[in-house]
Design an enzyme around this catalytic site. Structure first.
Site, PDB file in Angstrom:
ATOM      1  N   HIS A  56      -1.852  -5.342   1.286  1.00 47.86           N
ATOM      2  CA  HIS A  56      -3.071  -5.975   0.996  1.00 47.86           C
ATOM      3  C   HIS A  56      -2.551  -7.431   0.557  1.00 47.86           C
ATOM      4  O   HIS A  56      -1.891  -7.587  -0.149  1.00 47.86           O
ATOM      5  CB  HIS A  56      -4.048  -5.154   0.130  1.00 47.86           C
ATOM      6  CG  HIS A  56      -4.975  -6.110  -0.514  1.00 47.86           C
ATOM      7  ND1 HIS A  56      -6.307  -6.299   0.151  1.00 47.86           N
ATOM      8  CD2 HIS A  56      -5.226  -6.954  -1.718  1.00 47.86           C
ATOM      9  CE1 HIS A  56      -7.000  -7.066  -0.597  1.00 47.86           C
ATOM     10  NE2 HIS A  56      -6.267  -7.455  -1.802  1.00 47.86           N
ATOM     11  N   LYS A 100       0.797  -1.251  -0.107  1.00 46.71           N
ATOM     12  CA  LYS A 100       0.122   0.102  -0.023  1.00 46.71           C
ATOM     13  C   LYS A 100       1.130   1.096   0.030  1.00 46.71           C
ATOM     14  O   LYS A 100       2.147   1.411   0.238  1.00 46.71           O
ATOM     15  CB  LYS A 100      -0.879   0.179   1.156  1.00 46.71           C
ATOM     16  CG  LYS A 100      -1.788  -1.152   1.130  1.00 46.71           C
ATOM     17  CD  LYS A 100      -2.767  -1.188   2.367  1.00 46.71           C
ATOM     18  CE  LYS A 100      -3.895  -1.894   2.395  1.00 46.71           C
ATOM     19  NZ  LYS A 100      -4.624  -2.291   3.586  1.00 46.71           N
ATOM     20  N   THR A 108      -5.467  -7.755  10.591  1.00 47.03           N
ATOM     21  CA  THR A 108      -5.826  -6.687  10.007  1.00 47.03           C
ATOM     22  C   THR A 108      -5.321  -5.334  10.771  1.00 47.03           C
ATOM     23  O   THR A 108      -4.962  -4.418  10.182  1.00 47.03           O
ATOM     24  CB  THR A 108      -7.484  -6.517   9.497  1.00 47.03           C
ATOM     25  OG1 THR A 108      -7.938  -7.598   8.863  1.00 47.03           O
ATOM     26  CG2 THR A 108      -7.890  -5.000   8.838  1.00 47.03           C
ATOM     27  N   ARG A 131       2.594  -7.272   9.212  1.00 44.71           N
ATOM     28  CA  ARG A 131       2.067  -6.102  10.016  1.00 44.71           C
ATOM     29  C   ARG A 131       2.373  -6.100  11.412  1.00 44.71           C
ATOM     30  O   ARG A 131       2.387  -5.031  11.725  1.00 44.71           O
ATOM     31  CB  ARG A 131       0.310  -6.180   9.824  1.00 44.71           C
ATOM     32  CG  ARG A 131      -0.051  -5.802   8.478  1.00 44.71           C
ATOM     33  CD  ARG A 131      -1.673  -6.332   8.473  1.00 44.71           C
ATOM     34  NE  ARG A 131      -2.206  -5.917   7.123  1.00 44.71           N
ATOM     35  CZ  ARG A 131      -3.300  -6.268   6.360  1.00 44.71           C
ATOM     36  NH1 ARG A 131      -3.880  -7.315   7.353  1.00 44.71           N
ATOM     37  NH2 ARG A 131      -3.861  -5.901   5.637  1.00 44.71           N
ATOM     38  N   ARG A 189      -1.990 -14.507   3.971  1.00 48.49           N
ATOM     39  CA  ARG A 189      -2.574 -13.837   5.062  1.00 48.49           C
ATOM     40  C   ARG A 189      -1.864 -14.179   6.264  1.00 48.49           C
ATOM     41  O   ARG A 189      -1.858 -13.463   7.084  1.00 48.49           O
ATOM     42  CB  ARG A 189      -4.189 -14.612   5.087  1.00 48.49           C
ATOM     43  CG  ARG A 189      -4.872 -14.476   3.869  1.00 48.49           C
ATOM     44  CD  ARG A 189      -5.468 -12.791   3.473  1.00 48.49           C
ATOM     45  NE  ARG A 189      -6.374 -12.828   4.389  1.00 48.49           N
ATOM     46  CZ  ARG A 189      -7.125 -11.640   4.689  1.00 48.49           C
ATOM     47  NH1 ARG A 189      -6.884 -10.543   3.651  1.00 48.49           N
ATOM     48  NH2 ARG A 189      -8.021 -11.171   5.612  1.00 48.49           N
ATOM     49  N   GLU A 222      -8.935  -9.811  -8.392  1.00 55.96           N
ATOM     50  CA  GLU A 222      -8.091  -8.642  -8.076  1.00 55.96           C
ATOM     51  C   GLU A 222      -6.972  -8.798  -9.267  1.00 55.96           C
ATOM     52  O   GLU A 222      -6.491  -7.671  -9.480  1.00 55.96           O
ATOM     53  CB  GLU A 222      -7.776  -9.030  -6.700  1.00 55.96           C
ATOM     54  CG  GLU A 222      -8.750  -8.682  -5.516  1.00 55.96           C
ATOM     55  CD  GLU A 222      -8.204  -8.676  -4.223  1.00 55.96           C
ATOM     56  OE1 GLU A 222      -7.181  -9.074  -3.867  1.00 55.96           O
ATOM     57  OE2 GLU A 222      -9.280  -8.630  -3.263  1.00 55.96           O
ATOM     58  N   ASN A 263      -1.865   0.004   7.319  1.00 56.18           N
ATOM     59  CA  ASN A 263      -1.199  -1.481   7.475  1.00 56.18           C
ATOM     60  C   ASN A 263      -0.432  -2.193   6.572  1.00 56.18           C
ATOM     61  O   ASN A 263      -0.416  -3.264   6.465  1.00 56.18           O
ATOM     62  CB  ASN A 263      -2.627  -2.324   8.224  1.00 56.18           C
ATOM     63  CG  ASN A 263      -3.473  -2.534   7.049  1.00 56.18           C
ATOM     64  OD1 ASN A 263      -3.401  -1.942   5.806  1.00 56.18           O
ATOM     65  ND2 ASN A 263      -4.692  -3.256   7.405  1.00 56.18           N
ATOM     66  N   PHE A 279     -15.613   3.933   7.199  1.00 60.67           N
ATOM     67  CA  PHE A 279     -14.178   3.946   6.832  1.00 60.67           C
ATOM     68  C   PHE A 279     -13.873   3.856   5.139  1.00 60.67           C
ATOM     69  O   PHE A 279     -12.871   4.352   4.955  1.00 60.67           O
ATOM     70  CB  PHE A 279     -13.082   3.160   7.596  1.00 60.67           C
ATOM     71  CG  PHE A 279     -13.310   1.658   7.387  1.00 60.67           C
ATOM     72  CD1 PHE A 279     -12.692   0.986   6.161  1.00 60.67           C
ATOM     73  CD2 PHE A 279     -13.963   0.827   8.204  1.00 60.67           C
ATOM     74  CE1 PHE A 279     -12.802  -0.323   6.295  1.00 60.67           C
ATOM     75  CE2 PHE A 279     -14.159  -0.431   8.129  1.00 60.67           C
ATOM     76  CZ  PHE A 279     -13.702  -1.036   6.996  1.00 60.67           C
ATOM     77  N   TYR A 329     -12.260  -2.544  -3.414  1.00 51.13           N
ATOM     78  CA  TYR A 329     -12.828  -2.680  -2.049  1.00 51.13           C
ATOM     79  C   TYR A 329     -14.493  -2.630  -1.844  1.00 51.13           C
ATOM     80  O   TYR A 329     -15.050  -2.122  -1.206  1.00 51.13           O
ATOM     81  CB  TYR A 329     -12.083  -1.674  -1.130  1.00 51.13           C
ATOM     82  CG  TYR A 329     -10.569  -2.059  -0.616  1.00 51.13           C
ATOM     83  CD1 TYR A 329     -10.427  -3.078   0.063  1.00 51.13           C
ATOM     84  CD2 TYR A 329      -9.923  -0.957  -0.882  1.00 51.13           C
ATOM     85  CE1 TYR A 329      -9.141  -3.489   0.559  1.00 51.13           C
ATOM     86  CE2 TYR A 329      -8.642  -1.033  -0.420  1.00 51.13           C
ATOM     87  CZ  TYR A 329      -8.212  -2.483   0.348  1.00 51.13           C
ATOM     88  OH  TYR A 329      -6.927  -2.854   0.763  1.00 51.13           O
TER      89      TYR A 329
HETATM   90  P1  IDP Z   1      -7.655  -7.197   5.287  1.00 51.59           P
HETATM   91  O1  IDP Z   1      -6.605  -6.085   4.761  1.00 51.59           O
HETATM   92  O2  IDP Z   1      -6.995  -7.609   6.587  1.00 51.59           O
HETATM   93  O3  IDP Z   1      -8.300  -8.064   4.417  1.00 51.59           O
HETATM   94  P2  IDP Z   1     -10.528  -5.878   5.263  1.00 51.59           P
HETATM   95  O4  IDP Z   1     -11.371  -6.312   6.493  1.00 51.59           O
HETATM   96  O5  IDP Z   1     -10.647  -6.433   4.158  1.00 51.59           O
HETATM   97  O6  IDP Z   1      -8.873  -6.498   6.069  1.00 51.59           O
HETATM   98  O7  IDP Z   1     -10.273  -4.501   5.114  1.00 51.59           O
HETATM   99  C1  IDP Z   1      -9.474  -3.813   4.101  1.00 51.59           C
HETATM  100  C2  IDP Z   1      -8.851  -2.501   4.736  1.00 51.59           C
HETATM  101  O8  IDP Z   1      -9.701  -1.652   4.960  1.00 51.59           O
HETATM  102  C3  IDP Z   1      -7.856  -2.890   5.629  1.00 51.59           C
HETATM  103  O9  IDP Z   1      -6.591  -3.646   5.164  1.00 51.59           O
HETATM  104  C4  IDP Z   1      -7.568  -1.446   6.255  1.00 51.59           C
HETATM  105  O10 IDP Z   1      -6.532  -0.909   5.644  1.00 51.59           O
HETATM  106  C5  IDP Z   1      -9.028  -1.064   6.070  1.00 51.59           C
HETATM  107  N1  IDP Z   1      -9.928  -1.196   7.211  1.00 51.59           N
HETATM  108  C6  IDP Z   1     -10.478  -2.360   7.706  1.00 51.59           C
HETATM  109  N2  IDP Z   1     -11.052  -1.809   8.887  1.00 51.59           N
HETATM  110  C7  IDP Z   1     -10.822  -0.820   9.171  1.00 51.59           C
HETATM  111  C8  IDP Z   1     -11.138   0.285  10.432  1.00 51.59           C
HETATM  112  O11 IDP Z   1     -11.845  -0.313  10.940  1.00 51.59           O
HETATM  113  N3  IDP Z   1     -10.720   1.313  10.338  1.00 51.59           N
HETATM  114  C9  IDP Z   1     -10.033   2.012   9.178  1.00 51.59           C
HETATM  115  N4  IDP Z   1      -9.637   1.017   8.192  1.00 51.59           N
HETATM  116  C10 IDP Z   1     -10.053  -0.138   8.090  1.00 51.59           C
HETATM  117 MG    MG Z   2      -9.820  -8.139   2.931  1.00 50.40          MG
END
Ligand code: IDP
Ligand code: MG
Length: 143
Positions: free
Chosen positions: A109, A3, A85, A96, A79, A120, A106, A51, A43
């Site tokens: 992705h 990212k 996350t 992470r 993963r 994707e 974080n 968010f 997304y």
């Molecule tokens: P992942 O990246 O671990 O698969 P997802 O739930 O798919 O997590 O969420 C995608 C991305 O959205 C996360 O990596 C993060 O950048 C962002 N994100 C997820 N939850 C939150 C939150 O509660 N606050 C801010 N950003 C979030």
């Molecule tokens: Mg995800």
């Protein structure tokens, strides 16, 4: 994908190295700043989250490094290598867990299923062919 924060922080080599050292095969790689439409499509499952706008702003804020990695069990393993996350909940030893402190920054992705990996790849690489090649080390990674 690394990212924008990962690119800005100079973590591209560190992140790619972890996947290389694990033994997965790099099949595609490119650096560019994603357009809003691409980030929103990527997304789309999160479009109702509070968010979502911040997430799209974050992902489109600068260059990312999009990659295609191949290997047995690569999605599930990636993963695990990436970690939870929320980086404060990610185990030490994960990307992470070692390199980030906040969910909204974080650094990386990873696709959450092989089907999403295909989706994707098509979205980020379009008709750009991903390279088919046989790593010479393959017999030293899998019997
Ligand atoms: P992942 O990246 O671990 O698969 P997802 O739930 O798919 O997590 O969420 C995608 C991305 O959205 C996360 O990596 C993060 O950048 C962002 N994100 C997820 N939850 C939150 C939150 O509660 N606050 C801010 N950003 C979030
Ligand atoms: Mg995800």
């Amino acid at each position: 994908m690394v990212k924008p924060d990962g690119v800005q922080r100079g973590l591209v080599g560190e992140i790619i190295g972890r996947f290389e050292r694990k033994g997965f095969t790099l099949r595609g790689l490119k650096l560019f700043t994603p357009k809003k439409q691409l980030a929103e499509e990527h997304y789309k499952d999160l479009s109702q989250k509070p968010f979502f706008k911040d997430l799209v702003d974050y992902i489109t804020s600068g260059p990312v490094v999009a990659m295609v990695w191949e290997g047995n069990g690569v999605v599930k393993s990636a993963r695990k290598l990436i970690g939870a996350t929320n980086p404060l909940e990610a185990e030490p030893g994960t990307i992470r867990g070692d390199l980030a402190v906040q969910t909204g920054r974080n650094v990386v992705h990873g696709s959450d299923s092989p089907e999403n990996g295909e989706r994707e790849t098509a979205l980020w690489f379009g008709s750009d062919a991903v390279e088919q090649w046989q790593p010479a080390l393959a017999p030293w990674l899998r019997e």
